[in-house]
Design an enzyme around this catalytic site. Sequence first.
Site, PDB file in Angstrom:
ATOM      1  CB  THR A  60      -0.887   0.030   1.259  1.00  0.00           C
ATOM      2  OG1 THR A  60      -1.693  -1.146   1.282  1.00  0.00           O
ATOM      3  CG2 THR A  60      -1.779   1.260   1.264  1.00  0.00           C
ATOM      4  CE  LYS A 103      -5.033  -0.755   1.631  1.00  0.00           C
ATOM      5  NZ  LYS A 103      -5.760  -1.655   2.492  1.00  0.00           N
TER       6      LYS A 103
END
Length: 296
Positions: free
Chosen positions: A96, A171
């Site tokens: 991420t 995300k």
Amino acid sequence: MTTIAFIGLGHMGTPMSKNLLKAGYDVIGFDLAQDALASLVQSGGRAASSIADAVRGADAVITMVPTGTHVRQVYEGDAGILAHARRDALLIDSSTIDVETSRVVHALAAGQGFAMVDAPVSGAVPAAEAGKLVFMVGGEAANFVRAELVLRHMGSSVVHVGAAGTGQSMKACNNMMAGMTAITLSETLALARRLGLDDQKVYDVMTHASGNCWMLQSYCPVPGPVPGAPSNRDYAPGFAMALMLKDMRLSQKAAQAVDYETPFAARATQMYEDAVAQGHGGRDFSYMFKIVSGED
Ligand code: NAD
């Protein structure tokens, strides 16, 4: 047999790589931590001595490292993935990271003729262990088709979101929502208690009413209604407060990049900053309930 190089065998990378082994792939891993490598070998994988050693013979390279800085470290330079992987290898970054860095790495990879996708995940360690992660994938359609064949062994949902970097955009949006929800739900549950309502009754009503949400239904921040939730084990993660802070900051960086103000999310980010500063970074993010209810 398809060979997959897996760089970053931490909390997430280890169970993910083990699911690839179970699916029959030849997995060669690299991590700075020797114990992570030993665990992969115990499960039938191979340990590499360097990134170059890991990626040299690999058909696909998956990275699962903490931040954008780490991604650039493992991709770039004389010792990096781009210098040593086969040109026909598929590159998958599941870390991420911020959208901008993701696009930079995509461009570097494409410039050297590599196919790449960004494929961050939703779902913490239990989902990684169960092979039930949600992958949000950015990159060209043809690259997605190749990536999906691998990712489906680690996830229950693999979605092509759009062009390079859009997996990271997705995300950031998803976790911004989850981060805000944890706080708004915690305030609601704290108010309900002050009004004399019973936690379980609130749960029973709200999960069938317009106040329902995933956070309440599956991850309830008050102990009791959801036995598997971190609130029932003294807020051991789960998903650590520090990781939620990282993701909230990424959402704010993404918003700034498109000149859009997110005042609720900005306030929520500040509350995670404060919680981590107060020493709660290692607790599950649902510990927000304790903080906003004044029980901390
Ligand atoms: P982690 O810190 O447990 O693991 C990261 C691993 O990367 C470590 O083992 C570290 O040694 C390794 N690493 C760092 N630099 C390296 C390098 N140069 N070469 C080789 N290995 C290197 O982190 P994690 O919890 O597994 O998370 C990984 C990514 O997944 C992060 O971007 C995180 O935000 C994301 N994520 C985590 C969760 C979660 O619940 N933990 C959930 C969803 C997404």
